[in-house]
Design a protein around this motif. Structure first.
Motif, PDB file in Angstrom:
ATOM      1  N   PHE A 169      39.533  45.349 -20.017  1.00  8.28           N
ATOM      2  CA  PHE A 169      38.165  45.252 -19.478  1.00  8.28           C
ATOM      3  C   PHE A 169      37.301  44.628 -20.565  1.00  8.28           C
ATOM      4  CE2 PHE A 169      40.072  48.378 -16.831  1.00  8.28           C
ATOM      5  CZ  PHE A 169      39.322  48.520 -15.671  1.00  8.28           C
ATOM      6  N   SER A 170      36.630  43.504 -20.267  1.00 10.79           N
ATOM      7  CA  SER A 170      35.715  42.933 -21.259  1.00 10.79           C
ATOM      8  C   SER A 170      34.310  43.398 -20.908  1.00 10.79           C
ATOM      9  CB  SER A 170      35.774  41.409 -21.246  1.00 10.79           C
ATOM     10  OG  SER A 170      34.774  40.884 -20.409  1.00 10.79           O
ATOM     11  N   GLY A 171      33.488  43.572 -21.896  1.00 11.06           N
ATOM     12  CA  GLY A 171      32.117  43.985 -21.620  1.00 11.06           C
ATOM     13  C   GLY A 171      31.245  43.667 -22.814  1.00 11.06           C
ATOM     14  N   GLY A 172      31.873  43.212 -23.893  1.00  6.45           N
ATOM     15  CA  GLY A 172      31.140  42.897 -25.110  1.00  6.45           C
ATOM     16  C   GLY A 172      30.944  41.403 -25.237  1.00  6.45           C
ATOM     17  N   PRO A 173      31.608  40.792 -26.240  1.00  4.02           N
ATOM     18  CA  PRO A 173      31.428  39.354 -26.438  1.00  4.02           C
ATOM     19  C   PRO A 173      31.979  38.552 -25.259  1.00  4.02           C
ATOM     20  CG  PRO A 173      33.176  40.208 -27.860  1.00  4.02           C
ATOM     21  CD  PRO A 173      32.500  41.387 -27.244  1.00  4.02           C
ATOM     22  N   ALA A 174      31.376  37.384 -25.010  1.00  2.67           N
ATOM     23  CA  ALA A 174      31.866  36.500 -23.955  1.00  2.67           C
ATOM     24  C   ALA A 174      33.293  36.074 -24.284  1.00  2.67           C
ATOM     25  CB  ALA A 174      30.958  35.282 -23.857  1.00  2.67           C
ATOM     26  N   VAL A 175      34.165  36.113 -23.282  1.00  3.77           N
ATOM     27  CA  VAL A 175      35.569  35.729 -23.487  1.00  3.77           C
ATOM     28  C   VAL A 175      35.742  34.286 -23.011  1.00  3.77           C
ATOM     29  CG1 VAL A 175      37.972  36.245 -22.877  1.00  3.77           C
ATOM     30  CG2 VAL A 175      36.319  38.112 -23.101  1.00  3.77           C
ATOM     31  N   PRO A 176      36.070  33.354 -23.930  1.00  8.90           N
ATOM     32  CA  PRO A 176      36.234  31.959 -23.519  1.00  8.90           C
ATOM     33  C   PRO A 176      37.395  31.822 -22.534  1.00  8.90           C
ATOM     34  CG  PRO A 176      36.957  32.269 -25.797  1.00  8.90           C
ATOM     35  CD  PRO A 176      36.333  33.558 -25.363  1.00  8.90           C
ATOM     36  N   TYR A 177      37.298  30.853 -21.613  1.00 10.28           N
ATOM     37  CA  TYR A 177      38.301  30.749 -20.558  1.00 10.28           C
ATOM     38  C   TYR A 177      39.663  30.324 -21.091  1.00 10.28           C
ATOM     39  CZ  TYR A 177      40.799  29.667 -16.328  1.00 10.28           C
ATOM     40  OH  TYR A 177      41.749  29.659 -15.341  1.00 10.28           O
ATOM     41  N   GLY A 178      40.664  31.065 -20.698  1.00  6.14           N
ATOM     42  CA  GLY A 178      42.063  30.708 -20.933  1.00  6.14           C
ATOM     43  C   GLY A 178      42.826  31.201 -19.713  1.00  6.14           C
ATOM     44  N   ARG A 179      43.621  30.342 -19.078  1.00  3.95           N
ATOM     45  CA  ARG A 179      44.228  30.686 -17.800  1.00  3.95           C
ATOM     46  C   ARG A 179      45.074  31.958 -17.886  1.00  3.95           C
ATOM     47  NH1 ARG A 179      49.029  29.067 -15.306  1.00  3.95           N
ATOM     48  NH2 ARG A 179      48.945  29.381 -13.051  1.00  3.95           N
ATOM     49  N   CYS A 180      45.956  32.019 -18.883  1.00  2.27           N
ATOM     50  CA  CYS A 180      46.842  33.188 -19.000  1.00  2.27           C
ATOM     51  C   CYS A 180      46.053  34.434 -19.403  1.00  2.27           C
ATOM     52  CB  CYS A 180      47.952  32.915 -20.013  1.00  2.27           C
ATOM     53  SG  CYS A 180      49.098  31.627 -19.453  1.00  2.27           S
ATOM     54  N   CYS A 181      45.057  34.233 -20.258  1.00  2.00           N
ATOM     55  CA  CYS A 181      44.220  35.353 -20.690  1.00  2.00           C
ATOM     56  C   CYS A 181      43.499  35.970 -19.493  1.00  2.00           C
ATOM     57  CB  CYS A 181      43.216  34.855 -21.721  1.00  2.00           C
ATOM     58  SG  CYS A 181      41.945  36.041 -22.116  1.00  2.00           S
ATOM     59  N   TYR A 182      42.890  35.113 -18.671  1.00  2.18           N
ATOM     60  CA  TYR A 182      42.137  35.616 -17.519  1.00  2.18           C
ATOM     61  C   TYR A 182      43.075  36.200 -16.459  1.00  2.18           C
ATOM     62  CZ  TYR A 182      37.404  34.012 -18.773  1.00  2.18           C
ATOM     63  OH  TYR A 182      36.170  33.855 -19.363  1.00  2.18           O
ATOM     64  N   GLN A 183      44.333  35.736 -16.439  1.00  2.00           N
ATOM     65  CA  GLN A 183      45.314  36.317 -15.512  1.00  2.00           C
ATOM     66  C   GLN A 183      45.608  37.764 -15.891  1.00  2.00           C
ATOM     67  OE1 GLN A 183      49.255  34.612 -14.779  1.00  2.00           O
ATOM     68  NE2 GLN A 183      48.283  32.818 -13.863  1.00  2.00           N
ATOM     69  N   ALA A 184      45.574  38.047 -17.201  1.00  2.00           N
ATOM     70  CA  ALA A 184      45.940  39.375 -17.690  1.00  2.00           C
ATOM     71  C   ALA A 184      44.764  40.350 -17.686  1.00  2.00           C
ATOM     72  CB  ALA A 184      46.497  39.263 -19.110  1.00  2.00           C
ATOM     73  N   MET A 185      43.528  39.804 -17.800  1.00  2.00           N
ATOM     74  CA  MET A 185      42.357  40.676 -17.897  1.00  2.00           C
ATOM     75  C   MET A 185      42.008  41.300 -16.542  1.00  2.00           C
ATOM     76  SD  MET A 185      41.178  40.652 -21.088  1.00  2.00           S
ATOM     77  CE  MET A 185      39.426  41.020 -21.090  1.00  2.00           C
ATOM     78  N   VAL A 186      41.501  42.534 -16.571  1.00  2.00           N
ATOM     79  CA  VAL A 186      41.045  43.194 -15.342  1.00  2.00           C
ATOM     80  C   VAL A 186      39.623  42.753 -15.010  1.00  2.00           C
ATOM     81  CG1 VAL A 186      40.450  45.417 -14.290  1.00  2.00           C
ATOM     82  CG2 VAL A 186      42.556  45.196 -15.625  1.00  2.00           C
ATOM     83  N   SER A 187      38.751  42.691 -16.037  1.00  2.00           N
ATOM     84  CA  SER A 187      37.359  42.305 -15.778  1.00  2.00           C
ATOM     85  C   SER A 187      36.825  41.462 -16.926  1.00  2.00           C
ATOM     86  CB  SER A 187      36.480  43.546 -15.597  1.00  2.00           C
ATOM     87  OG  SER A 187      36.214  44.155 -16.852  1.00  2.00           O
TER      88      SER A 187
END
Length: 244
Positions: A169-187
């Motif tokens: 779950f992200s909620g702090g710093p902005a997470v730069p887009y990465g296809r595999c990263c965003y596939q794994a993240m819940v939010s």
């Protein structure tokens, strides 16, 4: 008014609108969450889990289900208490009268809040939902109301429900887009509607990322997010969609 008419039309068409009896303002987000908890408690007895997600958050139910299914999580929480998200630790109340998060000592005298899950996105199991909403309904509401996520945390603590931290779950710093990263993240927080459509289409198009690709990409995008914070670089569009 004209807005009410449009709402009625959309409710007829989609059948998925719930309207509360309060002014939709930033300070009333807590009332919005209370109505959500009460509604889910009453009308969703079959749901094992409830996800509360802000509208500037890219939410990935597939990644959440993979997380819940994978570890001992499901065995522990399907019939037990789950309050899952990005846990904020040892946050102090804001005593600045000019701040939108201002909370006077009269409303909350303690110097620190119980640990709570970021309101950007959190998950409650059925038993947590019951305990938290019953606790909220039975305790007098302080004025002004604490922020929505803090209030849920206070009710959870009073009901004996502890928050669980999940790094997906992200909620702090902005997470730069990465296809595999965003596939794994819940939010992922701070995503505009246009970006949501684009990212969603991209992460759900073939080929799927390998397990190793997911792990490596998660590490890289977290490091880039932290670097962006340290360097003062805003790597994501910060978009505030709640009414102030």
């Amino acid at each position: 008014g004209p807005v009410a008419k449009l709402l009625i039309e959309e409710a007829r068409e989609r059948g998925d609108l719930i309207q509360g009896r309060f002014w939709d303002s930033y300070s009333n987000l807590t009332l919005k969450t209370l109505s959500m908890l009460n509604w889910a408690r009453r009308f969703c007895p079959q749901a094992h889990f409830l996800a509360k997600v802000d509208d500037d958050v890219l939410f990935n139910p597939g990644a959440l289900l993979r997380y819940l299914n994978r570890s001992t999580v499901t065995n522990t929480y399907e019939h037990g208490d789950l309050y899952l998200g990005r846990v904020h630790l040892h946050v102090a109340p804001d005593r600045d009268p000019d701040s939108k998060h201002y909370l006077p000592r009269g409303a909350y005298p303690a110097s620190v809040f119980p640990d709570y899950c970021s309101g950007t996105a959190y998950i409650l199991s059925r038993s947590s939902l019951l305990k938290i909403s019953l606790m909220a309904a039975s305790s007098p509401l302080p004025t002004p109301l604490p922020p929505e996520d803090v209030f849920v945390g206070l009710c959870a603590r009073a009901a004996g429900v502890l928050p669980s931290h999940c790094p997906l779950f992200s909620g702090g710093p902005a997470v730069p887009y990465g296809r595999c990263c965003y596939q794994a993240m819940v939010s992922i927080h701070h995503i505009s509607p246009r970006e949501m459509l684009r990212f969603w289409a991209d992460i759900h198009s073939p080929p799927p990322c390998s397990w190793l690709g997911l792990r490596a990409s998660l590490g890289v995008c977290k490091v880039r997010a932290m670097l962006g914070t340290f360097l003062g670089v805003d790597q994501g569009l910060v978009k505030v969609t709640m009414h102030k």
